[in-house]
Scaffold this motif. Structure first.
Motif, PDB file in Angstrom:
ATOM      1  N   PHE A 565       0.836  -1.200   0.000  1.00  0.00           N
ATOM      2  CA  PHE A 565       0.000   0.000   0.000  1.00  0.00           C
ATOM      3  C   PHE A 565       0.873   1.253   0.000  1.00  0.00           C
ATOM      4  O   PHE A 565       0.639   2.189  -0.779  1.00  0.00           O
ATOM      5  N   VAL A 566       1.863   1.291   0.875  1.00  0.00           N
ATOM      6  CA  VAL A 566       2.725   2.470   0.975  1.00  0.00           C
ATOM      7  C   VAL A 566       3.459   2.717  -0.350  1.00  0.00           C
ATOM      8  O   VAL A 566       3.550   3.858  -0.825  1.00  0.00           O
ATOM      9  N   GLU A 567       3.954   1.654  -0.960  1.00  0.00           N
ATOM     10  CA  GLU A 567       4.783   1.817  -2.154  1.00  0.00           C
ATOM     11  C   GLU A 567       3.973   1.992  -3.431  1.00  0.00           C
ATOM     12  O   GLU A 567       4.440   2.662  -4.368  1.00  0.00           O
ATOM     13  N   ARG A 568       2.772   1.412  -3.493  1.00  0.00           N
ATOM     14  CA  ARG A 568       2.037   1.369  -4.751  1.00  0.00           C
ATOM     15  C   ARG A 568       0.759   2.211  -4.771  1.00  0.00           C
ATOM     16  O   ARG A 568       0.263   2.533  -5.852  1.00  0.00           O
ATOM     17  N   TRP A 569       0.235   2.538  -3.602  1.00  0.00           N
ATOM     18  CA  TRP A 569      -0.991   3.347  -3.549  1.00  0.00           C
ATOM     19  C   TRP A 569      -0.713   4.797  -3.178  1.00  0.00           C
ATOM     20  O   TRP A 569      -1.281   5.717  -3.787  1.00  0.00           O
ATOM     21  N   LEU A 570       0.135   5.022  -2.197  1.00  0.00           N
ATOM     22  CA  LEU A 570       0.330   6.393  -1.709  1.00  0.00           C
ATOM     23  C   LEU A 570       0.899   7.349  -2.751  1.00  0.00           C
ATOM     24  O   LEU A 570       0.626   8.558  -2.672  1.00  0.00           O
ATOM     25  N   PRO A 571       1.669   6.890  -3.752  1.00  0.00           N
ATOM     26  CA  PRO A 571       2.097   7.844  -4.785  1.00  0.00           C
ATOM     27  C   PRO A 571       0.949   8.518  -5.526  1.00  0.00           C
ATOM     28  O   PRO A 571       1.156   9.573  -6.146  1.00  0.00           O
ATOM     29  N   GLU A 572      -0.270   7.927  -5.473  1.00  0.00           N
ATOM     30  CA  GLU A 572      -1.414   8.573  -6.115  1.00  0.00           C
ATOM     31  C   GLU A 572      -1.726   9.929  -5.484  1.00  0.00           C
ATOM     32  O   GLU A 572      -2.370  10.783  -6.106  1.00  0.00           O
TER      33      GLU A 572
END
Length: 595
Positions: A565-572
């Motif tokens: 989640f931190v690596e793949r979702w938060l960049p949104e």
């Protein structure tokens, strides 16, 4: 045929390890929710969902509902399942014992409702609408109305609906034309037509109690002149039993994209007898009690269907063999590897898993707030819970349904061409899920409500209180090295939300179109922040269990999923912030004639 298994392990994890609901055991409702009671409710809800409702889901989709001579038939098995549900007391789980409910916390009702919705959304809408109508009467009705209607609605003997939309108006209720004429004996004659009334007519309950918005003759124009009326299908006699048939009927059934097992009705009121709920011209306030209840339920629908889609696609990905892993064969004794070895399939499955588990934690956390709002002994706790319910309801409704639909769509994609056929179940899930972005206030309206009303309410107190809670959690765990990626992620997205809020307050007041243009991305940025908080809490709960020596793989899986989640979702978050700051200029520049 795809199968469903109730996710009881994750329910227990959220309720016990993350939210620790036993800490509230001195409060009404929670005092009855001992660990063994909670386990029994989860187990039996799961069995009912798996064994009774799930087998009826495809039947409901293919058979649908039918109207003949004003009477509606429901799919095969629905009536028997409804009778079993009511006989076992599931419809009264969290209602006030004074009216026949069991008085347990609302958060447990959410857990049970999730499993009902995951297995048969169309069926779940019948008791779901009744629960919302009962809540509206509970908070807005007279003592006589509550005594007459609530026990039977809570038991499921009678069901309920909400009647808002008319052919010429949906969101803009100020345009409604249904009229109410006082009769001098305390009753009114209700005349008008309502459309898209879920569960408006069916044979499963002995009576259907319609809550109808109408305008009394001479009332002010717009929403200030709207009143709420209780209009039963059968007028109760002197003993409180269904009496004479009221002057209302189902005039048609909608042919819908999905939720075929639920009767979505055109309701015609031709001088039907109704009784005022609350005061004249104050009906919308009471109806909003039901609408907010429904919005939380719709958000739950968004992730509950995604849970089922995830289960289906995970089973398919483990079984379907296609090609070889990029790093070499994983199943050399087979002609090909299962598709779960492929990174892009993993991406879709991980996105589904991240969403469902965060959405469940967020919904259950909101459920605890709903409980605390009513039963906490400390006024400050009640006020904070009330603030959170007001602020976050649009996010629960819109973020969970938007991302939920994407998650179901990803599940269909995992299936490839099989997903586009009916036999694998994803097509129905996708069709059923699509309505969740629309009804109970479209997601665009929820976003406008968030930036236009909820953000500024009470001098921005709900927002500042929530942000302070995040700051407190970040400070509390800042020195915990194992928590660093999750705390850094939460702190980063929180600062982006703060920047977006500051921009909205400044630029939105300069030009209201700026607020409107950024509202979608603002809501999604807020939702992402809420998810970051939930994943940090789930990671912490898992780290505690692992440090205690637990070998349960559930906890290590949580840490890995939180990392994804931190690596793949938060960049949104950066994209949402940049689009908010772009303002309305380019969005509104094109002349209408140029479209």
């Amino acid at each position: 045929m795809p199968t469903y298994r109730a996710p009881l392990r994750d329910h227990r994890f959220v309720l016990n390890d993350v939210l620790n609901i036993q800490q509230y055991s001195d409060l009404p409702g929670f005092s009855e929710a001992s660990p063994d009671i909670v386990d029994a409710i989860l187990e039996e809800s799961g069995k009912f969902a798996e064994n009774v409702l799930h087998p009826l889901n495809r039947i409901g989709d293919t058979q649908g509902c039918h109207l003949k001579d004003g009477e509606v038939t429901v799919p095969e098995g629905f009536k028997e399942a409804y009778d079993q549900m009511t006989e076992n007391g599931w419809t009264g789980l969290s209602f006030d014992p004074e009216y026949g409910g069991q008085g347990l916390p609302h958060v447990l009702n959410l857990a049970s409702s999730e499993m009902v919705t995951s297995t048969n959304m169309a069926f779940g809408m019948y008791p779901g609408l009744t629960a919302g109508a009962a809540q509206a009467l509970y908070h807005g009705g007279s003592n006589e109305q509550k005594a007459l209607y609530l026990p039977k609605m809570i038991s499921g003997e009678w069901s309920g609906t909400m009647n808002l939309t008319e052919p010429h108006c949906g969101t803009d209720l100020g345009l409604l034309r249904t009229k109410a004429v006082p009769q001098g004996d305390g009753s009114y004659k209700i005349t008008g037509q309502k459309i898209w009334i879920s569960a408006g007519e069916h044979p499963m309950s002995q009576n259907i109690i319609h809550l109808v918005l109408a305008r009394v003759e001479g009332a002010p124009d717009g929403v200030k002149g709207i009143s709420l009326f209780v209009v039963p299908k059968f007028i109760p006699d002197e003993n409180g039993a269904p009496g004479v048939r009221n002057a209302l009927q189902c005039g048609g059934l909608e042919e819908k994209m999905g939720i075929h097992g639920n009767a979505t009705c055109v309701m015609n009121y031709d001088g039907a007898t109704g009784w005022l709920v609350g005061e004249e011209n104050k009906g919308l306030k009471i109806m909003f009690i039901m609408m907010n209840e429904a919005r939380l339920g719709v958000g739950l629908q968004g992730y509950a269907l995604a849970e089922t889609a995830y289960q289906y696609s995970l089973a398919f990905a483990k079984d379907r063999i296609q090609g070889r892993a990029l790093t070499g064969p994983k199943e050399p004794n087979q002609a090909a590897d299962p598709i779960i070895v492929h990174p892009d399939v993993r991406r879709m499955l991980m996105d589904q898993k991240v969403f469902v588990e965060a959405a469940r934690a967020f919904t259950f956390w909101i459920g605890v707030q709903a409980d605390l709002e009513h039963v906490a002994s400390d006024e400050a706790v009640r006020d904070k819970a009330s603030d959170y319910m007001a602020l976050l309801t649009p996010i629960v409704k819109a973020y969970l349904t938007g991302k939920g639909y994407d998650s179901v769509s990803a599940g269909l994609q995992v299936h490839g061409g099989s997903g586009f056929t009916e036999e694998w179940g994803l097509s129905q899930l996708l069709r059923d899920a699509r309505i969740t972005l629309i009804y109970e206030g479209t997601n665009g309206v929820q976003a406008l409500d968030l930036v236009g009303r909820k953000l500024a309410m009470r001098g921005m107190r709900p927002y500042t209180t929530f942000m302070a809670e995040l700051d407190g959690y970040i400070a509390e765990h800042a020195s915990d090295e194992a928590m660093k990626p999750f705390i850094d992620g939460l702190a980063g997205v929180k600062e982006k939300l703060k920047s977006a809020t500051d921009w909205m307050v400044e630029k939105g007041l300069e030009n209201f179109d700026n607020a409107g243009a950024g509202s979608h991305d603002y809501l999604h940025l807020f939702g992402l922040t809420c998810f970051a908080y939930m994943w940090a809490r789930m990671a912490k709960a898992s780290l505690i269990k692992l440090a205690e020596g637990s070998q349960d793989p559930h906890y290590s899986a949580k840490i890995k999923t939180a990392t994804y989640f931190v690596e793949r979702w938060l960049p949104e978050a950066d994209a949402h912030l940049n689009k908010i700051r772009a303002g309305a200029t380019s969005m509104m520049a094109l002349e209408v004639e140029a479209f």
